[in-house]
Scaffold this active site. Sequence first.
Site, short mmCIF file in Angstrom:
data_model
loop_
_atom_site.label_atom_id
_atom_site.label_comp_id
_atom_site.label_asym_id
_atom_site.label_seq_id
_atom_site.Cartn_x
_atom_site.Cartn_y
_atom_site.Cartn_z
N CYS A 65 16.22 -63.43 58.92
CA CYS A 65 15.15 -64.42 59.07
C CYS A 65 15.07 -65.31 57.83
CB CYS A 65 13.82 -63.70 59.28
SG CYS A 65 12.44 -64.84 59.56
N CYS A 69 8.19 -63.76 54.26
CA CYS A 69 7.00 -62.89 54.38
C CYS A 69 7.23 -61.59 53.62
CB CYS A 69 6.72 -62.60 55.85
SG CYS A 69 6.60 -64.08 56.89
N CYS A 72 7.83 -58.02 55.27
CA CYS A 72 8.78 -57.88 56.38
C CYS A 72 10.17 -57.43 55.92
CB CYS A 72 8.89 -59.20 57.14
SG CYS A 72 9.90 -59.07 58.63
N CYS A 109 6.82 -56.23 74.99
CA CYS A 109 6.69 -57.26 73.98
C CYS A 109 8.08 -57.66 73.49
CB CYS A 109 5.85 -56.76 72.82
SG CYS A 109 4.22 -56.17 73.33
#
Length: 392
Positions: A65, A69, A72, A109
């Site tokens: 990614c 953050c 994470c 999800c």
Amino acid sequence: MDLLNTLVEKGLRRELPTREEALAVLATSDDDLLDVVAAAGKVRRQWFGRRVKLNYLVNLKSGLCPEDCSYCSQRLGSKAEILKYTWLKPDEASRAAAAGVAGGAKRVCLVASGRGPTDRDVDRVSKTIEAIKEENEGVEVCACLGLLSDGQAERLREAGADAYNHNLNTSEGTYGDITTTHTYADRVDTVNKAHAAGLSACSGLIAGMGESDEDLVDVVFALRELDPDSVPVNFLIPFEGTPLAKEWNLTPQRALRILAMVRFVCPDVEVRLAGGREVHLRTLQPLALHLANSVFLGDYLTSEGQAGKADLEMIADAGFEVEGTDTTTLPEHRGAVGGCGSVCGDDEGSGGCHDASAAAEAEAAPSEVPAARTDLVAVRRRGAGTDLAPNA
């Protein structure tokens, strides 16, 4: 305790507590913990009975990614030794979802790492949603793909998505300390896009990142204002190789107080016991079912949860029942996907301020911060993206 009586009455009326009352819940002592759980449990049972909704995560794309953050394990620069793979094909994702559905999950999800989806990504996820819906009648699908551009929420809705998740995570005041590659306002905008498209909005928080009680109350009050249908409460999993690897700030008792505060502020919302429950609640997980009416079954995105069979046994042993696909999760006044609008009572609240202040100022014996339990953080090595059977 007058504070708890006041909060129960407000919760049964769907009336917002004062900030002082919410802070006072977090300030209660361990001696009062069971009273706090019992009080919030009354509110939970009023709106959701003894039902527990099961949700199952499928990590469509893991790692790599570009966002930073701090919490994470998939972030830019993460040295956490997690699984890394690109997009699962729709049939692969559908097979992964089937394991959770077979275990009793009512909602699947679909999560993908990244700043946000391209239009091609939305096409790909749309095909995955269609494949899951085709195989599993009555199962809800929630997408969690990062920041949305104009029109993307509508396309996901047209493909059959029921909900969209995008967490606020922490308070606006401290957001810049956690993430610098996007803003708190960006996250609010995406939740609003989901609402506007007719998707059920899902947005929650992460506790245990070193935030203050005031930060926790700020983010939960902000969530109340955004009015999502579901609020996942995550507890930080301090992965080695991430900036927050040394943040071990939670006790099981504090985790329960946080959940109780969320329930009092969001009484008629699906409060979900999410990532990190095994790490921080440990043997007190069954008590959390008296506060949250929804849990994730099995593993998370990059970490392993307890065995799915153990989840089901815990729910049954605690006297709760798994919610079926033929049952509507939310109270009737919230509607199928919408919020409660203006019927939530007087947002200023009434009464109880004196009792809340007294409770907050009372001499409480705070829980000692425990030693780091790195032995409880297990990197996921099974399920989506591997050749091994998933945990469900």
